[in-house]
Design a protein around this motif. Structure first.
Motif, PDB file in Angstrom:
ATOM      1  N   GLY A 138     -35.374 -35.369   5.710  1.00  0.00           N
ATOM      2  CA  GLY A 138     -35.585 -35.224   7.146  1.00  0.00           C
ATOM      3  C   GLY A 138     -35.756 -33.791   7.594  1.00  0.00           C
ATOM      4  O   GLY A 138     -35.278 -33.417   8.670  1.00  0.00           O
ATOM      5  N   VAL A 139     -36.456 -32.981   6.795  1.00  0.00           N
ATOM      6  CA  VAL A 139     -36.685 -31.585   7.169  1.00  0.00           C
ATOM      7  C   VAL A 139     -37.889 -31.498   8.098  1.00  0.00           C
ATOM      8  O   VAL A 139     -38.685 -32.437   8.221  1.00  0.00           O
ATOM      9  CB  VAL A 139     -36.915 -30.706   5.915  1.00  0.00           C
ATOM     10  N   SER A 140     -38.044 -30.360   8.746  1.00  0.00           N
ATOM     11  CA  SER A 140     -39.170 -30.157   9.657  1.00  0.00           C
ATOM     12  C   SER A 140     -40.465 -29.981   8.858  1.00  0.00           C
ATOM     13  O   SER A 140     -40.440 -29.696   7.647  1.00  0.00           O
ATOM     14  CB  SER A 140     -38.934 -28.924  10.528  1.00  0.00           C
ATOM     15  N   PHE A 141     -41.585 -30.138   9.532  1.00  0.00           N
ATOM     16  CA  PHE A 141     -42.886 -29.982   8.875  1.00  0.00           C
ATOM     17  C   PHE A 141     -43.047 -28.562   8.348  1.00  0.00           C
ATOM     18  O   PHE A 141     -43.534 -28.351   7.228  1.00  0.00           O
ATOM     19  CB  PHE A 141     -44.008 -30.320   9.857  1.00  0.00           C
ATOM     20  N   ASN A 142     -42.648 -27.574   9.134  1.00  0.00           N
ATOM     21  CA  ASN A 142     -42.782 -26.178   8.704  1.00  0.00           C
ATOM     22  C   ASN A 142     -41.939 -25.890   7.466  1.00  0.00           C
ATOM     23  O   ASN A 142     -42.382 -25.195   6.546  1.00  0.00           O
ATOM     24  CB  ASN A 142     -42.384 -25.237   9.835  1.00  0.00           C
ATOM     25  N   ILE A 158     -52.417 -36.626   4.701  1.00  0.00           N
ATOM     26  CA  ILE A 158     -51.513 -37.572   4.029  1.00  0.00           C
ATOM     27  C   ILE A 158     -50.735 -38.373   5.059  1.00  0.00           C
ATOM     28  O   ILE A 158     -50.526 -39.581   4.902  1.00  0.00           O
ATOM     29  CB  ILE A 158     -50.558 -36.822   3.082  1.00  0.00           C
ATOM     30  N   LEU A 159     -50.307 -37.721   6.139  1.00  0.00           N
ATOM     31  CA  LEU A 159     -49.527 -38.408   7.169  1.00  0.00           C
ATOM     32  C   LEU A 159     -50.331 -39.471   7.914  1.00  0.00           C
ATOM     33  O   LEU A 159     -49.746 -40.343   8.559  1.00  0.00           O
ATOM     34  CB  LEU A 159     -48.978 -37.382   8.169  1.00  0.00           C
ATOM     35  N   GLN A 160     -51.642 -39.407   7.843  1.00  0.00           N
ATOM     36  CA  GLN A 160     -52.464 -40.438   8.467  1.00  0.00           C
ATOM     37  C   GLN A 160     -52.415 -41.750   7.687  1.00  0.00           C
ATOM     38  O   GLN A 160     -52.735 -42.810   8.236  1.00  0.00           O
ATOM     39  CB  GLN A 160     -53.909 -39.947   8.586  1.00  0.00           C
ATOM     40  N   GLU A 161     -51.989 -41.673   6.420  1.00  0.00           N
ATOM     41  CA  GLU A 161     -51.924 -42.861   5.569  1.00  0.00           C
ATOM     42  C   GLU A 161     -50.503 -43.198   5.129  1.00  0.00           C
ATOM     43  O   GLU A 161     -50.250 -44.306   4.675  1.00  0.00           O
ATOM     44  CB  GLU A 161     -52.797 -42.663   4.325  1.00  0.00           C
ATOM     45  N   SER A 162     -49.603 -42.250   5.248  1.00  0.00           N
ATOM     46  CA  SER A 162     -48.232 -42.454   4.768  1.00  0.00           C
ATOM     47  C   SER A 162     -47.234 -42.186   5.892  1.00  0.00           C
ATOM     48  O   SER A 162     -47.530 -41.433   6.834  1.00  0.00           O
ATOM     49  CB  SER A 162     -47.943 -41.527   3.588  1.00  0.00           C
ATOM     50  N   ASP A 163     -46.053 -42.789   5.770  1.00  0.00           N
ATOM     51  CA  ASP A 163     -45.011 -42.621   6.779  1.00  0.00           C
ATOM     52  C   ASP A 163     -44.080 -41.447   6.491  1.00  0.00           C
ATOM     53  O   ASP A 163     -43.198 -41.155   7.295  1.00  0.00           O
ATOM     54  CB  ASP A 163     -44.166 -43.896   6.881  1.00  0.00           C
ATOM     55  N   TYR A 164     -44.250 -40.808   5.372  1.00  0.00           N
ATOM     56  CA  TYR A 164     -43.385 -39.676   5.029  1.00  0.00           C
ATOM     57  C   TYR A 164     -44.087 -38.762   4.035  1.00  0.00           C
ATOM     58  O   TYR A 164     -45.071 -39.140   3.391  1.00  0.00           O
ATOM     59  CB  TYR A 164     -42.058 -40.158   4.449  1.00  0.00           C
ATOM     60  N   HIS A 241     -31.612 -33.852   8.002  1.00  0.00           N
ATOM     61  CA  HIS A 241     -31.644 -32.568   8.689  1.00  0.00           C
ATOM     62  C   HIS A 241     -32.023 -32.710  10.153  1.00  0.00           C
ATOM     63  O   HIS A 241     -32.058 -31.718  10.880  1.00  0.00           O
ATOM     64  CB  HIS A 241     -32.612 -31.626   7.965  1.00  0.00           C
ATOM     65  N   GLY A 242     -32.356 -33.938  10.556  1.00  0.00           N
ATOM     66  CA  GLY A 242     -32.540 -34.207  11.980  1.00  0.00           C
ATOM     67  C   GLY A 242     -33.942 -34.075  12.518  1.00  0.00           C
ATOM     68  O   GLY A 242     -34.141 -34.168  13.736  1.00  0.00           O
ATOM     69  N   TYR A 243     -34.928 -33.877  11.649  1.00  0.00           N
ATOM     70  CA  TYR A 243     -36.304 -33.699  12.125  1.00  0.00           C
ATOM     71  C   TYR A 243     -37.141 -34.940  11.860  1.00  0.00           C
ATOM     72  O   TYR A 243     -36.982 -35.603  10.845  1.00  0.00           O
ATOM     73  CB  TYR A 243     -36.974 -32.501  11.450  1.00  0.00           C
TER      74      TYR A 243
END
Length: 248
Positions: A138-142, A158-164, A241-243
């Motif tokens: 659960g880390v941030s994208f950055n 990748i995020l357009q096809e996957s949930d993580y 991590h909350g993101y």
């Protein structure tokens, strides 16, 4: 400190025990029990203080140490007897690793039940293992970009096809999730990737092998969990991590 920690844990346990809308009933009963035990404890502590007030300091400290040890042992016994049938991070790691041990050998052994995990396997201290690579969930994208070294534009595709998003780093596995992701599945993938790396020549191979095996392994894992008495895998309470990552 103990009061704050106990209150937080008590609320989580009350929610677990609640059925339908009877959380108010459970909270009321819990409050009544605390009132009674606190009153009894106050009386006993006053009698105890009066009894030992004239004793030698060595006797008082000896009694204090004995009572503290008894208190800790009683709390450990209490935690070991509380078999929750939903996953947190510790329970998911224990059960998933048991599954992967048999999965890697081409066999499917019965998974430990919630009672067995609570009694024998579940860690009671939140101490990181120095022998295994860390899983940053659960880390941030950055932070994911920084730790994985991946191209941000490629990750957005990748995020357009996957949930993580998941990747290996020098220190472990890093995972970023979207609002629609199944946290238990994503964490299971991270555990599988960490295990696959032990037998793969490099990170790229390990990521490819884990991605190929995770869906079939997850299906069998869910079936075995249901047989062992684990419930509601989609409501797992995992350390994060909350993101949450969302595409603009």
């Amino acid at each position: 400190i103990c009061g704050v920690a106990a209150g937080a844990c008590n609320n989580a346990i009350s929610l677990y025990w609640a059925k339908s809308t009877d959380i108010a009933d459970i909270t009321a009963k819990s409050g009544s029990q605390r009132t009674i035990t606190s009153t009894i404890g106050l009386v006993l502590s006053a009698l105890f203080a009066r009894t030992v007030s004239s004793r030698k300091p060595s006797v008082v400290w000896s009694l204090f140490i004995l009572l503290t040890i008894f208190h800790i042992v009683a709390n450990v016994k209490c935690l070991r007897s509380m078999a929750l049938d939903t996953f947190n991070t510790g329970r998911l790691q224990v059960v998933a690793e048991k599954f992967m041990d048999s999965w890697s050998q081409g066999r499917r052994k019965a998974l430990p039940t919630p009672a067995q995990v609570a009694t024998y396997f579940e860690p009671l201290l939140f101490t990181p293992s120095l022998k295994r690579k860390r899983i940053l969930f659960g880390v941030s994208f950055n932070e994911f970009v920084e730790r994985s070294g991946r191209n941000p534009a490629e990750l957005q595709q990748i995020l357009q096809e996957s949930d993580y998003l998941i990747a290996m780093t020098k220190t472990g596995v890093v995972v970023s999730v979207t609002p629609s992701a199944d946290p238990a599945f994503a964490y299971f993938h991270a555990l599988l990737l960490r295990r696959t790396l032990q037998h793969a020549p490099n990170h790229a191979v390990a990521e490819h092998v884990a991605a190929q095996e995770v869906f079939s392994a997850w299906q069998y894992f869910v079936e075995d969990c249901e047989k062992a008495g684990w419930q509601q895998l989609d409501e797992s309470e995992l350390g994060t991590h909350g993101y949450v990552v969302e595409l603009a």
